[in-house]
Design a protein around this motif. Structure first.
Motif, PDB file in Angstrom:
ATOM      1  N   PHE A 278       0.953  -1.286   0.044  1.00 29.48           N
ATOM      2  CA  PHE A 278       0.111  -0.165  -0.019  1.00 29.48           C
ATOM      3  C   PHE A 278       1.029   1.320  -0.190  1.00 29.48           C
ATOM      4  O   PHE A 278       0.558   2.339  -0.795  1.00 29.48           O
ATOM      5  CB  PHE A 278      -1.139   0.075   1.146  1.00 29.48           C
ATOM      6  CG  PHE A 278      -1.365   1.278   1.580  1.00 29.48           C
ATOM      7  CD1 PHE A 278      -2.136   1.872   0.905  1.00 29.48           C
ATOM      8  CD2 PHE A 278      -1.095   1.881   2.841  1.00 29.48           C
ATOM      9  CE1 PHE A 278      -2.674   3.348   1.230  1.00 29.48           C
ATOM     10  CE2 PHE A 278      -1.379   3.278   3.196  1.00 29.48           C
ATOM     11  CZ  PHE A 278      -2.251   3.890   2.477  1.00 29.48           C
ATOM     12  N   GLU A 279       2.054   1.381   0.816  1.00 33.21           N
ATOM     13  CA  GLU A 279       2.881   2.614   0.938  1.00 33.21           C
ATOM     14  C   GLU A 279       3.411   2.588  -0.438  1.00 33.21           C
ATOM     15  O   GLU A 279       3.682   3.894  -0.706  1.00 33.21           O
ATOM     16  CB  GLU A 279       3.842   2.207   2.076  1.00 33.21           C
ATOM     17  CG  GLU A 279       4.922   3.215   2.228  1.00 33.21           C
ATOM     18  CD  GLU A 279       4.121   4.720   2.804  1.00 33.21           C
ATOM     19  OE1 GLU A 279       4.911   5.641   2.660  1.00 33.21           O
ATOM     20  OE2 GLU A 279       3.086   4.558   3.483  1.00 33.21           O
ATOM     21  N   ARG A 280       3.841   1.714  -1.110  1.00 32.57           N
ATOM     22  CA  ARG A 280       4.734   1.717  -2.286  1.00 32.57           C
ATOM     23  C   ARG A 280       3.599   2.312  -3.517  1.00 32.57           C
ATOM     24  O   ARG A 280       3.972   2.874  -4.261  1.00 32.57           O
ATOM     25  CB  ARG A 280       5.050   0.298  -2.889  1.00 32.57           C
ATOM     26  CG  ARG A 280       6.231   0.000  -2.058  1.00 32.57           C
ATOM     27  CD  ARG A 280       6.882  -1.554  -2.483  1.00 32.57           C
ATOM     28  NE  ARG A 280       8.004  -1.852  -1.851  1.00 32.57           N
ATOM     29  CZ  ARG A 280       7.947  -2.842  -0.941  1.00 32.57           C
ATOM     30  NH1 ARG A 280       6.817  -3.549  -0.587  1.00 32.57           N
ATOM     31  NH2 ARG A 280       9.033  -3.217  -0.030  1.00 32.57           N
ATOM     32  N   VAL A 281       2.597   1.964  -3.354  1.00 30.99           N
ATOM     33  CA  VAL A 281       1.360   2.503  -4.414  1.00 30.99           C
ATOM     34  C   VAL A 281       1.041   3.936  -3.943  1.00 30.99           C
ATOM     35  O   VAL A 281       0.909   4.664  -5.128  1.00 30.99           O
ATOM     36  CB  VAL A 281       0.182   1.639  -4.389  1.00 30.99           C
ATOM     37  CG1 VAL A 281      -0.915   2.143  -5.272  1.00 30.99           C
ATOM     38  CG2 VAL A 281       0.389   0.178  -4.913  1.00 30.99           C
ATOM     39  N   GLN A 282       0.912   4.040  -2.983  1.00 30.99           N
ATOM     40  CA  GLN A 282       0.598   5.498  -2.416  1.00 30.99           C
ATOM     41  C   GLN A 282       1.712   6.435  -2.675  1.00 30.99           C
ATOM     42  O   GLN A 282       1.348   7.668  -3.049  1.00 30.99           O
ATOM     43  CB  GLN A 282       0.127   5.397  -1.128  1.00 30.99           C
ATOM     44  CG  GLN A 282      -0.272   6.816  -0.589  1.00 30.99           C
ATOM     45  CD  GLN A 282      -0.942   6.923   0.774  1.00 30.99           C
ATOM     46  OE1 GLN A 282      -0.386   6.257   1.922  1.00 30.99           O
ATOM     47  NE2 GLN A 282      -1.859   7.487   1.338  1.00 30.99           N
ATOM     48  N   ASN A 283       2.749   6.007  -2.474  1.00 32.57           N
ATOM     49  CA  ASN A 283       4.062   7.013  -2.385  1.00 32.57           C
ATOM     50  C   ASN A 283       5.144   6.443  -3.390  1.00 32.57           C
ATOM     51  O   ASN A 283       6.335   6.122  -2.868  1.00 32.57           O
ATOM     52  CB  ASN A 283       4.583   7.150  -1.132  1.00 32.57           C
ATOM     53  CG  ASN A 283       3.766   7.919  -0.355  1.00 32.57           C
ATOM     54  OD1 ASN A 283       3.251   9.042  -0.536  1.00 32.57           O
ATOM     55  ND2 ASN A 283       3.308   7.370   0.908  1.00 32.57           N
ATOM     56  N   PRO A 284       4.759   6.346  -4.641  1.00 25.86           N
ATOM     57  CA  PRO A 284       5.945   5.563  -5.530  1.00 25.86           C
ATOM     58  C   PRO A 284       7.147   6.373  -5.523  1.00 25.86           C
ATOM     59  O   PRO A 284       7.105   7.444  -5.647  1.00 25.86           O
ATOM     60  CB  PRO A 284       5.214   5.553  -6.796  1.00 25.86           C
ATOM     61  CG  PRO A 284       4.153   6.626  -6.922  1.00 25.86           C
ATOM     62  CD  PRO A 284       3.624   6.687  -5.528  1.00 25.86           C
ATOM     63  N   GLY A 285       8.251   5.470  -5.544  1.00 25.43           N
ATOM     64  CA  GLY A 285       9.593   6.219  -5.637  1.00 25.43           C
ATOM     65  C   GLY A 285      10.079   6.742  -4.499  1.00 25.43           C
ATOM     66  O   GLY A 285      11.367   7.271  -4.518  1.00 25.43           O
ATOM     67  N   GLU A 286       9.347   6.772  -3.478  1.00 22.79           N
ATOM     68  CA  GLU A 286       9.730   7.210  -2.032  1.00 22.79           C
ATOM     69  C   GLU A 286      10.480   6.342  -1.404  1.00 22.79           C
ATOM     70  O   GLU A 286      10.200   5.095  -1.554  1.00 22.79           O
ATOM     71  CB  GLU A 286       8.677   8.074  -1.512  1.00 22.79           C
ATOM     72  CG  GLU A 286       8.178   9.321  -1.790  1.00 22.79           C
ATOM     73  CD  GLU A 286       7.155   9.944  -1.129  1.00 22.79           C
ATOM     74  OE1 GLU A 286       6.964   9.684   0.081  1.00 22.79           O
ATOM     75  OE2 GLU A 286       6.430  10.695  -1.488  1.00 22.79           O
ATOM     76  N   GLU A 287      11.268   6.589  -0.191  1.00 22.35           N
ATOM     77  CA  GLU A 287      11.790   5.486   0.719  1.00 22.35           C
ATOM     78  C   GLU A 287      11.037   5.106   1.469  1.00 22.35           C
ATOM     79  O   GLU A 287      10.010   5.831   1.851  1.00 22.35           O
ATOM     80  CB  GLU A 287      13.003   6.676   1.484  1.00 22.35           C
ATOM     81  CG  GLU A 287      13.502   5.528   2.400  1.00 22.35           C
ATOM     82  CD  GLU A 287      14.757   6.401   3.100  1.00 22.35           C
ATOM     83  OE1 GLU A 287      15.179   5.762   4.127  1.00 22.35           O
ATOM     84  OE2 GLU A 287      15.538   7.245   2.348  1.00 22.35           O
ATOM     85  N   ALA A 288      10.811   3.888   1.625  1.00 25.13           N
ATOM     86  CA  ALA A 288       9.800   2.998   2.521  1.00 25.13           C
ATOM     87  C   ALA A 288       9.914   3.877   3.930  1.00 25.13           C
ATOM     88  O   ALA A 288      10.909   3.978   4.597  1.00 25.13           O
ATOM     89  CB  ALA A 288      10.145   1.647   2.690  1.00 25.13           C
ATOM     90  N   ARG A 289       8.607   3.768   4.633  1.00 26.47           N
ATOM     91  CA  ARG A 289       8.583   4.357   6.146  1.00 26.47           C
ATOM     92  C   ARG A 289       7.986   3.168   6.703  1.00 26.47           C
ATOM     93  O   ARG A 289       7.757   1.997   6.225  1.00 26.47           O
ATOM     94  CB  ARG A 289       7.508   5.405   6.109  1.00 26.47           C
ATOM     95  CG  ARG A 289       7.811   6.738   5.202  1.00 26.47           C
ATOM     96  CD  ARG A 289       6.814   7.714   5.497  1.00 26.47           C
ATOM     97  NE  ARG A 289       6.184   7.910   4.349  1.00 26.47           N
ATOM     98  CZ  ARG A 289       5.038   9.048   3.877  1.00 26.47           C
ATOM     99  NH1 ARG A 289       4.757   9.506   5.112  1.00 26.47           N
ATOM    100  NH2 ARG A 289       4.694   9.436   2.891  1.00 26.47           N
ATOM    101  N   SER A 290       8.234   3.172   8.074  1.00 30.87           N
ATOM    102  CA  SER A 290       7.786   2.302   9.019  1.00 30.87           C
ATOM    103  C   SER A 290       6.585   1.880   8.681  1.00 30.87           C
ATOM    104  O   SER A 290       5.591   2.775   8.789  1.00 30.87           O
ATOM    105  CB  SER A 290       8.386   2.642  10.424  1.00 30.87           C
ATOM    106  OG  SER A 290       7.682   3.732  10.988  1.00 30.87           O
ATOM    107  N   ILE A 291       6.201   0.886   9.145  1.00 30.11           N
ATOM    108  CA  ILE A 291       4.631   0.214   9.222  1.00 30.11           C
ATOM    109  C   ILE A 291       4.189   0.091  10.439  1.00 30.11           C
ATOM    110  O   ILE A 291       4.829  -0.811  11.289  1.00 30.11           O
ATOM    111  CB  ILE A 291       4.473  -0.985   8.408  1.00 30.11           C
ATOM    112  CG1 ILE A 291       4.900  -0.737   6.875  1.00 30.11           C
ATOM    113  CG2 ILE A 291       2.813  -1.305   8.298  1.00 30.11           C
ATOM    114  CD1 ILE A 291       4.156   0.227   5.733  1.00 30.11           C
TER     115      ILE A 291
END
Length: 116
Positions: free
Chosen positions: A45-58
């Motif tokens: 979900f995070e990758r879809v919502q914020n493509p190309g951004e560094e992963a954040r903690s879940i």
């Protein structure tokens, strides 16, 4: 095992489907595996919502969810303020998975930087 995560961002009409891997098959899952599956789904979900951004903690907070039966197995359907996420199918007892998610969600630590 491979399962699918489908993400529908609010305000969009296109569903993004991604294949995800988890090392343990559902019949051998523990609460830690359930936690990991939830994390994997939310990472997509995070990758879809914020493509190309560094992963954040879940963090597992502020999330509505249900275990829903399918023709074969069950799926975990989740809703956040900004998306609907469906993970599955999983060949696992619906009641056991529901109780496992309840246990995992009850033990989720507070989130200092990210809330879903």
């Amino acid at each position: 095992m491979t399962f699918t995560v489908e993400v529908l961002l609010k305000g969009r009409e296109d569903v993004v489907a991604r294949s995800v891997q988890h090392a343990v098959t559902p019949e051998a899952w523990t609460d830690d595996d359930v936690r990991e599956v939830l994390h994997l789904a939310l990472q997509e979900f995070e990758r879809v919502q914020n493509p190309g951004e560094e992963a954040r903690s879940i963090q597992l907070r502020g999330l509505s969810w249900i275990v829903t039966p399918l023709e074969r197995g069950v799926a975990i359907a989740m809703e956040s303020a900004s998306a609907a996420i469906v993970a599955g199918p999983f060949e696992i007892d619906r009641d056991w998975l529901t109780q496992a998610i309840k246990r995992v969600m009850a033990g989720a630590p507070p989130a200092p930087d990210r809330v879903h």
